[in-house]
Design an enzyme around this catalytic site. Structure first.
Site, PDB file in Angstrom:
ATOM      1  N   ARG A  72      40.554  41.870  22.027  1.00  0.00           N
ATOM      2  CA  ARG A  72      39.435  41.234  22.768  1.00  0.00           C
ATOM      3  C   ARG A  72      39.624  41.496  24.297  1.00  0.00           C
ATOM      4  O   ARG A  72      40.483  42.005  24.828  1.00  0.00           O
ATOM      5  CB  ARG A  72      39.699  39.680  22.740  1.00  0.00           C
ATOM      6  CG  ARG A  72      39.116  39.052  21.233  1.00  0.00           C
ATOM      7  CD  ARG A  72      39.580  37.885  21.152  1.00  0.00           C
ATOM      8  NE  ARG A  72      38.921  37.082  19.885  1.00  0.00           N
ATOM      9  CZ  ARG A  72      39.474  36.044  19.315  1.00  0.00           C
ATOM     10  NH1 ARG A  72      40.628  35.625  19.762  1.00  0.00           N
ATOM     11  NH2 ARG A  72      38.950  35.750  18.380  1.00  0.00           N
ATOM     12  N   GLY A 130      41.181  28.914  43.737  1.00  0.00           N
ATOM     13  CA  GLY A 130      41.264  29.582  44.991  1.00  0.00           C
ATOM     14  C   GLY A 130      40.208  29.094  45.858  1.00  0.00           C
ATOM     15  O   GLY A 130      40.203  29.615  46.710  1.00  0.00           O
ATOM     16  N   ASP A 166      45.491  27.592  47.204  1.00  0.00           N
ATOM     17  CA  ASP A 166      44.438  28.589  47.762  1.00  0.00           C
ATOM     18  C   ASP A 166      45.003  29.605  48.768  1.00  0.00           C
ATOM     19  O   ASP A 166      44.376  30.805  48.842  1.00  0.00           O
ATOM     20  CB  ASP A 166      43.090  28.183  48.337  1.00  0.00           C
ATOM     21  CG  ASP A 166      42.524  27.008  47.486  1.00  0.00           C
ATOM     22  OD1 ASP A 166      42.803  27.222  46.388  1.00  0.00           O
ATOM     23  OD2 ASP A 166      41.642  26.196  47.685  1.00  0.00           O
ATOM     24  N   THR A 224      41.809  19.386  55.522  1.00  0.00           N
ATOM     25  CA  THR A 224      42.765  18.385  56.430  1.00  0.00           C
ATOM     26  C   THR A 224      42.939  18.816  57.729  1.00  0.00           C
ATOM     27  O   THR A 224      43.026  17.812  58.935  1.00  0.00           O
ATOM     28  CB  THR A 224      44.082  18.303  55.464  1.00  0.00           C
ATOM     29  OG1 THR A 224      43.759  17.728  54.149  1.00  0.00           O
ATOM     30  CG2 THR A 224      45.104  17.111  56.049  1.00  0.00           C
ATOM     31  N   THR A 268      48.098  24.228  50.251  1.00  0.00           N
ATOM     32  CA  THR A 268      47.406  24.544  49.187  1.00  0.00           C
ATOM     33  C   THR A 268      47.513  25.662  48.307  1.00  0.00           C
ATOM     34  O   THR A 268      48.319  26.605  48.729  1.00  0.00           O
ATOM     35  CB  THR A 268      45.808  24.685  49.924  1.00  0.00           C
ATOM     36  OG1 THR A 268      44.826  25.226  48.779  1.00  0.00           O
ATOM     37  CG2 THR A 268      45.962  25.737  51.019  1.00  0.00           C
ATOM     38  N   GLY A 297      45.271  21.139  53.120  1.00  0.00           N
ATOM     39  CA  GLY A 297      44.676  22.392  53.428  1.00  0.00           C
ATOM     40  C   GLY A 297      43.817  22.474  54.646  1.00  0.00           C
ATOM     41  O   GLY A 297      43.854  21.888  55.427  1.00  0.00           O
TER      42      GLY A 297
END
Ligand code: F6P
Length: 364
Positions: free
Chosen positions: A175, A183, A140, A117, A138, A114
């Site tokens: 609820r 992320g 993310d 790196t 990744t 990611g």
């Protein structure tokens, strides 16, 4: 066998793991081995294995049957060559890393990772004189200069399924359920899975939220006869007034020894919303489940496209680039355009716009 300027490559996976790493290793290695006759040396556990010279020779049989496997056969770590913990002390191991690349007569080091790196690979090139080529990995989805990173699609599928499941239990018990997604500093995963799972509220780091606005949205839903609500919150989301979605975060383990243990970030948000609305609330943190298991068909496809494109670029002697996906095609982007940059969700992104149009509260 086709002609190749590159005779030998090293390959490593660094940073957090994600589904698709093995598929990408397979793509690079198969193209390099069978199309171009390169030698392929794997380094174990990311940059640490490179510094410590821990290798695995990758051949046709070691990269067969791994397309669908989660994790990474090479192992990974978050170690950086220029700041590596060695015997309790942080040391600059860039030269040791570069020496090992030379020892194996590696022409180019392929780094799968990611944002961190990309930076570490760039540094290894600039300070250690090592030629590198990277792939964007990744969950993310925050690597610059690529439309998408591999691992993201799988994580979004897992998170969407989880939100679907939370819906039925939230409905039954009337609820609020807060679902925390990974992320890092980016909201791609929470936003994508939140929209796909029909979350009623989506909170992402790029759009600081107002707790009162969120509470009012939940109360308004209740007044309209909707007795449950699902909130998808990115781990990096923050309130405008500085109160983080968090409250949890990293803390030491019970004995006070060893590395910090991750705790759910969204606990405080959940408590506050229960207090403000008077509605019973629960929190679910999806955590590393989002990174586990087999890659989705889309990620398998991306990894095969990216990996084999890497093989072609290596054969052409194109180094110090990241292979990106742009408009459905793979292309080489100079690494200096990627390293140190982050792709966050733009405030006017179509996903943001669409979420608002289906009456999703984005907290502001
Ligand atoms: O970067 C990938 C990621 O999964 C982030 O979403 C998350 O913040 C982080 O890694 C978790 O890191 P670790 O694997 O060290 O718990």
């Amino acid at each position: 066998m086709k002609k190749s300027k590159t005779k030998c490559i090293g390959i490593l996976t660094a940073g957090g793991d994600c589904p698709g790493l093995n598929a990408a290793i397979r793509g690079v290695a198969k193209a390099a081995l069978s199309e171009y006759g390169m030698k392929v040396i794997g380094f174990q556990d990311g940059f640490r294995g490179l510094v410590e010279n821990r290798t695995i020779i990758l051949n046709d049989s070691s990269v067969s049957g791994i397309l669908t496997l989660g994790g990474t056969l090479l192992g990974t770590s978050r170690d950086k060559p220029h700041k590596m913990l060695m015997g309790g002390e942080k040391m600059d191991m860039t030269q040791a890393a570069a020496d090992n690349v030379r020892r194996h007569q590696i022409d180019c080091l392929v780094c799968l990772g990611g944002g961190g790196t990309q930076k570490n690979a760039m540094r290894l090139h600039e300070k250690g004189g090592v030629d590198v080529l990277t792939l964007p990995k990744t969950i993310d989805n925050d690597v610059a200069e690529t439309d998408v990173t591999f691992g993201f699609d799988t994580a979004m599928n897992i998170a969407t399924e989880a939100i679907d499941r939370l819906h039925t239990t939230a409905t039954s018990h009337h609820r609020i359920i807060v679902c925390e997604l990974m992320g890092h500093d980016a909201g791609w995963l929470a936003l994508g899975a939140g929209i796909a799972g029909g979350a009623d509220v989506i909170l992402i780091p790029e759009l600081p939220f107002d707790l009162d606005v969120v509470a009012e949205h939940l109360l308004e839903r209740r007044r309209n006869g909707k007795r449950f609500s699902i909130i998808a919150v990115a781990e990096g989301a923050e309130a405008k007034d500085g109160l983080t979605a968090a409250g949890g975060g990293r803390s030491s383990n019970a004995e006070g020894t060893g590395p910090p243990v991750q705790e759910p970030h969204a606990s405080r948000l959940t408590r506050e919303l229960q207090r403000l609305t008077g509605i019973e609330a629960r929190v679910t943190s999806l955590g590393h489940v989002q990174r586990g298991g087999a890659p989705s068909p889309t990620d398998r496809l991306y990894c095969t496209l990216l990996g084999t494109k890497a093989g072609e670029l290596l054969a052409d002697g194109r180094y110090n680039v990241m292979v990106a996906i742009k408009g459905g095609r793979c292309e080489a982007v100079p690494l200096e355009k990627v390293a140190g940059k982050k792709k966050l969700v733009p405030k006017d992104h179509p996903w943001v716009h669409a979420a608002r149009l289906v009456d999703t509260c984005l907290g502001n």
